[in-house]
Write a protein that holds these residues in place. Sequence first.
Motif, PDB file in Angstrom:
ATOM      1  N   THR A  50       0.831  -1.204   0.000  1.00 12.01           N
ATOM      2  CA  THR A  50       0.000   0.000   0.000  1.00 12.01           C
ATOM      3  C   THR A  50       0.865   1.252   0.000  1.00 12.01           C
ATOM      4  O   THR A  50       0.579   2.220  -0.726  1.00 12.01           O
ATOM      5  CB  THR A  50      -0.921   0.010   1.237  1.00 12.01           C
ATOM      6  N   PHE A  51       1.924   1.230   0.797  1.00  6.80           N
ATOM      7  CA  PHE A  51       2.842   2.372   0.860  1.00  6.80           C
ATOM      8  C   PHE A  51       3.469   2.651  -0.497  1.00  6.80           C
ATOM      9  O   PHE A  51       3.482   3.804  -0.973  1.00  6.80           O
ATOM     10  CB  PHE A  51       3.938   2.094   1.895  1.00  6.80           C
ATOM     11  N   PHE A  52       3.996   1.623  -1.166  1.00 10.30           N
ATOM     12  CA  PHE A  52       4.673   1.836  -2.446  1.00 10.30           C
ATOM     13  C   PHE A  52       3.691   2.187  -3.566  1.00 10.30           C
ATOM     14  O   PHE A  52       4.012   2.991  -4.446  1.00 10.30           O
ATOM     15  CB  PHE A  52       5.501   0.612  -2.814  1.00 10.30           C
ATOM     16  N   LEU A  53       2.504   1.636  -3.536  1.00 12.40           N
ATOM     17  CA  LEU A  53       1.495   2.011  -4.532  1.00 12.40           C
ATOM     18  C   LEU A  53       1.078   3.466  -4.357  1.00 12.40           C
ATOM     19  O   LEU A  53       0.798   4.167  -5.334  1.00 12.40           O
ATOM     20  CB  LEU A  53       0.273   1.093  -4.411  1.00 12.40           C
ATOM     21  N   PHE A  54       1.057   3.924  -3.098  1.00 15.09           N
ATOM     22  CA  PHE A  54       0.695   5.312  -2.827  1.00 15.09           C
ATOM     23  C   PHE A  54       1.792   6.272  -3.280  1.00 15.09           C
ATOM     24  O   PHE A  54       1.526   7.284  -3.948  1.00 15.09           O
ATOM     25  CB  PHE A  54       0.432   5.482  -1.329  1.00 15.09           C
ATOM     26  N   HIS A  55       3.043   5.950  -2.958  1.00 15.13           N
ATOM     27  CA  HIS A  55       4.139   6.876  -3.243  1.00 15.13           C
ATOM     28  C   HIS A  55       4.679   6.747  -4.670  1.00 15.13           C
ATOM     29  O   HIS A  55       5.141   7.746  -5.242  1.00 15.13           O
ATOM     30  CB  HIS A  55       5.275   6.662  -2.236  1.00 15.13           C
ATOM     31  N   GLN A  56       4.630   5.563  -5.242  1.00 22.11           N
ATOM     32  CA  GLN A  56       5.172   5.378  -6.586  1.00 22.11           C
ATOM     33  C   GLN A  56       4.135   5.609  -7.682  1.00 22.11           C
ATOM     34  O   GLN A  56       4.465   6.158  -8.736  1.00 22.11           O
ATOM     35  CB  GLN A  56       5.759   3.969  -6.726  1.00 22.11           C
ATOM     36  N   LEU A  57       2.913   5.206  -7.443  1.00 22.06           N
ATOM     37  CA  LEU A  57       1.869   5.327  -8.466  1.00 22.06           C
ATOM     38  C   LEU A  57       0.796   6.347  -8.102  1.00 22.06           C
ATOM     39  O   LEU A  57      -0.087   6.630  -8.912  1.00 22.06           O
ATOM     40  CB  LEU A  57       1.206   3.962  -8.712  1.00 22.06           C
ATOM     41  N   GLY A  58       0.872   6.882  -6.895  1.00 20.27           N
ATOM     42  CA  GLY A  58      -0.103   7.879  -6.480  1.00 20.27           C
ATOM     43  C   GLY A  58      -1.487   7.319  -6.221  1.00 20.27           C
ATOM     44  O   GLY A  58      -2.475   8.054  -6.289  1.00 20.27           O
ATOM     45  N   LEU A  59      -1.580   6.019  -5.899  1.00 18.79           N
ATOM     46  CA  LEU A  59      -2.879   5.398  -5.677  1.00 18.79           C
ATOM     47  C   LEU A  59      -3.329   5.607  -4.231  1.00 18.79           C
ATOM     48  O   LEU A  59      -2.588   5.323  -3.290  1.00 18.79           O
ATOM     49  CB  LEU A  59      -2.817   3.902  -5.974  1.00 18.79           C
ATOM     50  N   ASP A  60      -4.534   6.109  -4.086  1.00 21.02           N
ATOM     51  CA  ASP A  60      -5.125   6.218  -2.760  1.00 21.02           C
ATOM     52  C   ASP A  60      -5.200   4.821  -2.136  1.00 21.02           C
ATOM     53  O   ASP A  60      -5.428   3.835  -2.838  1.00 21.02           O
ATOM     54  CB  ASP A  60      -6.525   6.819  -2.870  1.00 21.02           C
ATOM     55  N   PRO A  61      -4.994   4.702  -0.813  1.00 21.13           N
ATOM     56  CA  PRO A  61      -5.035   3.377  -0.186  1.00 21.13           C
ATOM     57  C   PRO A  61      -6.299   2.578  -0.489  1.00 21.13           C
ATOM     58  O   PRO A  61      -6.238   1.359  -0.675  1.00 21.13           O
ATOM     59  CB  PRO A  61      -4.920   3.699   1.308  1.00 21.13           C
ATOM     60  N   PHE A  62      -7.447   3.255  -0.543  1.00 19.88           N
ATOM     61  CA  PHE A  62      -8.684   2.523  -0.811  1.00 19.88           C
ATOM     62  C   PHE A  62      -8.724   2.028  -2.258  1.00 19.88           C
ATOM     63  O   PHE A  62      -9.292   0.976  -2.545  1.00 19.88           O
ATOM     64  CB  PHE A  62      -9.889   3.409  -0.509  1.00 19.88           C
ATOM     65  N   VAL A  63      -8.121   2.771  -3.164  1.00 16.43           N
ATOM     66  CA  VAL A  63      -7.997   2.302  -4.545  1.00 16.43           C
ATOM     67  C   VAL A  63      -6.954   1.189  -4.617  1.00 16.43           C
ATOM     68  O   VAL A  63      -7.136   0.185  -5.318  1.00 16.43           O
ATOM     69  CB  VAL A  63      -7.604   3.463  -5.482  1.00 16.43           C
ATOM     70  N   ALA A  64      -5.882   1.344  -3.858  1.00 14.44           N
ATOM     71  CA  ALA A  64      -4.822   0.333  -3.832  1.00 14.44           C
ATOM     72  C   ALA A  64      -5.336  -1.012  -3.335  1.00 14.44           C
ATOM     73  O   ALA A  64      -4.765  -2.053  -3.657  1.00 14.44           O
ATOM     74  CB  ALA A  64      -3.667   0.815  -2.963  1.00 14.44           C
ATOM     75  N   SER A  65      -6.413  -0.994  -2.549  1.00 12.94           N
ATOM     76  CA  SER A  65      -6.969  -2.251  -2.045  1.00 12.94           C
ATOM     77  C   SER A  65      -7.396  -3.176  -3.182  1.00 12.94           C
ATOM     78  O   SER A  65      -7.383  -4.406  -3.028  1.00 12.94           O
ATOM     79  CB  SER A  65      -8.167  -1.976  -1.131  1.00 12.94           C
ATOM     80  N   LEU A  66      -7.752  -2.602  -4.327  1.00 21.61           N
ATOM     81  CA  LEU A  66      -8.144  -3.421  -5.480  1.00 21.61           C
ATOM     82  C   LEU A  66      -6.967  -4.206  -6.037  1.00 21.61           C
ATOM     83  O   LEU A  66      -7.155  -5.177  -6.786  1.00 21.61           O
ATOM     84  CB  LEU A  66      -8.733  -2.524  -6.572  1.00 21.61           C
ATOM     85  N   ILE A  67      -5.764  -3.795  -5.693  1.00 22.51           N
ATOM     86  CA  ILE A  67      -4.556  -4.522  -6.097  1.00 22.51           C
ATOM     87  C   ILE A  67      -4.014  -5.352  -4.943  1.00 22.51           C
ATOM     88  O   ILE A  67      -3.661  -6.522  -5.107  1.00 22.51           O
ATOM     89  CB  ILE A  67      -3.475  -3.528  -6.588  1.00 22.51           C
ATOM     90  N   VAL A  68      -3.963  -4.754  -3.755  1.00 27.46           N
ATOM     91  CA  VAL A  68      -3.332  -5.403  -2.607  1.00 27.46           C
ATOM     92  C   VAL A  68      -4.104  -6.649  -2.167  1.00 27.46           C
ATOM     93  O   VAL A  68      -3.505  -7.711  -1.942  1.00 27.46           O
ATOM     94  CB  VAL A  68      -3.213  -4.416  -1.427  1.00 27.46           C
ATOM     95  N   VAL A  69      -5.414  -6.538  -2.044  1.00 29.07           N
ATOM     96  CA  VAL A  69      -6.210  -7.680  -1.550  1.00 29.07           C
ATOM     97  C   VAL A  69      -6.115  -8.889  -2.487  1.00 29.07           C
ATOM     98  O   VAL A  69      -5.879 -10.010  -2.017  1.00 29.07           O
ATOM     99  CB  VAL A  69      -7.673  -7.257  -1.309  1.00 29.07           C
TER     100      VAL A  69
END
Length: 294
Positions: A50-69
């Motif tokens: 979640t941290f790297f998706l937020f800082h590298q791709l600018g994905l909000d954590p809730f959007v990142a959940s679609l990848i992380v989960v």
Amino acid sequence: MDIYVQLALSGLFVGGIYALISVGLTLVFGVLRVVNFAHGEYLTLAMFLTFFLFHQLGLDPFVASLIVVPILFVLGLITERLLIRRTLEAPHVVQVFVTFALSLFLQNLFLVLFTSDFRTVRTDYATAAFEIGPFYISWLRLIAFAASIALTVALALFLKHSYMGAAIRATAQDRRSARLVGIDVDRIYALTFAIGCALVGAAAVLLAPLYPVNPYTGADLILVAFVAVVLGGMGSIAGATLAGLLIGVIESFSSYFLGGEMKQFVYFIVFMAILSLRPVGFFGRKGAEVMDVT
């Protein structure tokens, strides 16, 4: 009186995430009879993702959940197939050593890859709050709590009302009988372990904007999960949820009145006191730990 209500609300909001972490752990135990000591490291991994998706791709954590989960779900499938399945018929001590070794391996791998530095996800809405009378409520904590409870309820409904959920419950009660009626027990085990990992992935996404992450974050939080699982009754989803909420409230009050360093001491005292009166936990069954979706 206002401060007590405020503390209770704060504790419940955090306790909801504790409950979600604990539910994934108790689900795996209730079906596979395996205590996954690497559960906390999967939480750490999901928070780092979640941290790297937020800082590298600018994905909000809730959007990142679609990848992380989904990543955690697939990781759960792989782990069950390569490690857990090979130990299911082995003595319990073998299962303990395997998952504990996996925990240590992942923890040290994170330490090598990411160092021991804390990393944070700072969103624009992290400090947003609203007032209800004299109470201040954080939007982020409220949403995290609501999402945690919603996922827990969805899991309970899935287990109770779907065909696959019935197959999971049947396997949890008696794996041999489940095989005799045509249930693919190996598939059920893989699915259950993957769901447990996906749940901890969802909890990690909700935690990431609230807490910093380093290689030891999961090890700290998994202690709370183990207490909640045992306190709620091994294998009981309702028990793990209730215990997670209770621990959150206890931490909130003890941190305020006694200091943050005392919170673990206090909930362990409560833990031992309750187990001395009811050794099987809130909803545990004496003599048999089975999954219970009530």
